[in-house]
Design an enzyme around this catalytic site. Structure first.
Site, PDB file in Angstrom:
ATOM      1  N   PHE A 153      44.644  38.889  37.790  1.00 23.67           N
ATOM      2  CA  PHE A 153      43.827  37.773  38.282  1.00 23.67           C
ATOM      3  C   PHE A 153      42.392  37.846  37.795  1.00 23.67           C
ATOM      4  O   PHE A 153      41.660  36.866  37.846  1.00 23.67           O
ATOM      5  CB  PHE A 153      43.855  37.722  39.827  1.00 23.67           C
ATOM      6  CG  PHE A 153      42.872  38.652  40.473  1.00 23.67           C
ATOM      7  CD1 PHE A 153      43.163  39.996  40.639  1.00 23.67           C
ATOM      8  CD2 PHE A 153      41.638  38.192  40.907  1.00 23.67           C
ATOM      9  CE1 PHE A 153      42.244  40.859  41.220  1.00 23.67           C
ATOM     10  CE2 PHE A 153      40.712  39.045  41.495  1.00 23.67           C
ATOM     11  CZ  PHE A 153      41.020  40.384  41.643  1.00 23.67           C
ATOM     12  N   LYS A 154      41.983  39.009  37.306  1.00 22.06           N
ATOM     13  CA  LYS A 154      40.596  39.146  36.859  1.00 22.06           C
ATOM     14  C   LYS A 154      40.275  38.215  35.699  1.00 22.06           C
ATOM     15  O   LYS A 154      39.113  37.903  35.459  1.00 22.06           O
ATOM     16  CB  LYS A 154      40.301  40.596  36.533  1.00 22.06           C
ATOM     17  CG  LYS A 154      40.261  41.437  37.810  1.00 22.06           C
ATOM     18  CD  LYS A 154      39.824  42.858  37.586  1.00 22.06           C
ATOM     19  CE  LYS A 154      39.612  43.585  38.905  1.00 22.06           C
ATOM     20  NZ  LYS A 154      40.884  43.946  39.569  1.00 22.06           N
ATOM     21  N   ASP A 155      41.308  37.736  34.995  1.00 26.72           N
ATOM     22  CA  ASP A 155      41.065  36.762  33.929  1.00 26.72           C
ATOM     23  C   ASP A 155      40.431  35.473  34.470  1.00 26.72           C
ATOM     24  O   ASP A 155      39.678  34.813  33.757  1.00 26.72           O
ATOM     25  CB  ASP A 155      42.384  36.392  33.233  1.00 26.72           C
ATOM     26  CG  ASP A 155      42.899  37.518  32.338  1.00 26.72           C
ATOM     27  OD1 ASP A 155      42.084  38.207  31.706  1.00 26.72           O
ATOM     28  OD2 ASP A 155      44.134  37.695  32.265  1.00 26.72           O
TER      29      ASP A 155
END
Ligand code: PLP
Length: 469
Positions: free
Chosen positions: A111-113
């Site tokens: 999810f860090k994208d």
């Protein structure tokens, strides 16, 4: 919109200044001076928007006139065009009134994208406009590093140094960082653990005189406000798809640094009708102990099968403390001193306020593996270990069955093959197409001793050509 430090020091900053630093000079974290808020009908009017259009509506008020609207639209468009799913963040139903929100369709499968693809665009834009050059530095236990490298690799006005603990990240995670070909990106494998990496980064930020040409360091971890801001969007996205009118929604969030779940808190302050936010931790359970038993003592770090949540003290918790103590910076200074010592105690009325929205839960490896097996058996769906902790917490802590429960799936199972194998699956999940030659690509990294002088010399030698014209 202006930004102030959670410790009350310094002058308010513009959005671009707040994202171009690490910590505020007084050691605090930047937060907006006010939270934009929307009525249910305002929010409902966003129902038919695409993910990118929604991102614009949610983020624009935090940026204000710092970036012209047409430019912001372009930045958002580029950031989320790199995702591999037409819904960007699809919802998958896993049970009665229960969904997982898949947040792993970005280039690095976590999810860090969502935050770092956008932050990369933002930094590139702001630096070009100011004709400024910077040095990006960050420590990673795995996912932040690759997402930051992917997000910033095409940024001209910077060089980037990412420290990971040598031989302590998974092979997939390491290769996602070390196989990116860019003369601007340097991977440092530090001979130490993740805390050593983080301490090294902190030491470099607190005295930046080792850098030539008056260059400054920029942080890409979740102390950077732009990361939190980008993560607010998908809470609205999920709620809009399940219907917001007269309908509450709950979220379960696998938590480490408290960044992702803090974004959910901001969504709620903006007017999204959130009933319950579940803070799901692994055995590194400081947040669970603090909110359930008022025990903020610091315990040694445990290595778990959900390594991206292996954190001793959660840095973004400070942002919540600031908000629930009437935004009193001087008081937060005192709380943070206690937090570092492990003696932090919250007043009963403050814990009461926090507990109106937040529920906490600790899930150990054993329970997490069981969750992976159960969901695979009943739904034919494979969870990664972090997402399994979120779903397990959701099933054990949900307040009621009428409120839709959305559990955030924060990584693709192919990123954590060891946990998937330990759950009893002979074959790990396969990597998506764009990464299927990951194990064939050449790696680039520098193994350095855990020594400040050595790391600073390594960096200084490689940034001397970064000069403002
Ligand atoms: C970073 C990360 C988390 C924890 O997110 P925080 O914002 O630090 O709470 C959870 N799952 C995965 C896969 C991550 O990479």
């Amino acid at each position: 919109m202006k930004y102030v430090s959670t410790r009350g020091g310094g002058q308010p900053k513009n959005f671009d200044e707040a994202i171009l630093t690490g910590l505020a000079p007084d050691g605090g974290l930047y937060v907006p001076t006010s939270i934009p808020s929307f009525s249910i009908s305002d929010i409902e009017a966003w129902k038919k928007l695409s993910y990118k259009q929604l991102a614009f509506e949610v983020m624009q008020p935090f940026i204000g006139d710092c970036i012209p609207e047409k430019d912001l639209i372009k930045l958002i468009d580029t950031a989320y065009s790199s995702f591999n799913h037409s819904a960007t963040a699809p919802l998958i139903q896993t049970g009665h009134n229960e969904w997982v929100l898949e947040l792993f369709h970005g280039p690095t499968l976590a999810f860090k994208d969502f935050a770092l693809q956008f932050l990369g665009q933002l930094l590139n834009y702001v630096l070009k406009r100011k004709n400024k050059k910077v040095v990006i530095m960050g420590a990673t236990s795995g996912d932040t590093g690759s997402a930051a490298i992917e997000g910033c690799r095409d940024c001209d006005n910077m060089k980037m140094f990412i420290l990971h603990p040598h031989q302590r990240v998974s092979e997939v995670q390491r290769r996602q960082m070390t196989t990116v070909l860019s003369g601007r990106v340097f991977n440092i494998a530090l001979k130490g653990n993740f805390d050593d990496c983080q301490n090294m980064v902190k030491a470099c930020f607190s005295n930046q005189s080792f850098l030539p040409n008056k260059l400054q360091l920029v942080a890409v971890n979740s102390i950077n406000w732009a990361r939190i801001m980008a993560q607010i969007v998908y809470y609205f996205w999920a709620a809009l798809h399940l219907g917001v009118r007269s309908n509450f929604i709950s979220f379960s969030v696998p938590t480490g640094n408290f960044g992702d779940v803090f974004a959910g808190y901001i969504a709620s302050k903006m007017g999204l009708p959130i009933k319950q936010l579940i803070v799901a931790t692994n055995s590194n359970d400081i947040l669970h102990r603090c909110l359930s038993d008022n025990d903020h003592s610091i315990r040694p770090l445990k290595r778990t099968l959900a390594p991206s949540m292996d954190i001793m003290i959660s840095s973004n918790f400070e942002r919540l403390l600031f908000d629930v103590h009437g935004r009193d910076g001087a008081y937060v200074v005192k709380l943070m001193e206690e937090s570092q010592k492990g003696t932090l105690k919250l007043a009963d009325e403050v814990r009461f306020v926090i507990q109106q929205l937040f529920t906490t839960y600790r899930c150990d490896n054993h329970e997490m593996l069981e969750m992976i097996r159960i969901l695979n058996k009943n739904n034919g769906y494979l969870l990664d270990p972090h997402s399994a902790i979120g779903l397990s917490a959701a099933r054990r802590c949900r307040a009621d069955i009428e409120t839709p429960m959305v559990s955030l799936a924060t990584a693709h199972p192919a990123k954590f093959p060891d946990a998937v194998k330990q759950a009893g699956f002979a074959e790990a999940a396969s990597l998506p197409d764009h990464l299927n030659d990951l194990f064939l690509r050449a790696e680039h990294m520098h193994i350095l001793e855990n020594n400040q002088v050595a790391v600073q010399k390594f960096m200084a030698d490689r940034v001397s050509d970064l000069v403002e014209i």
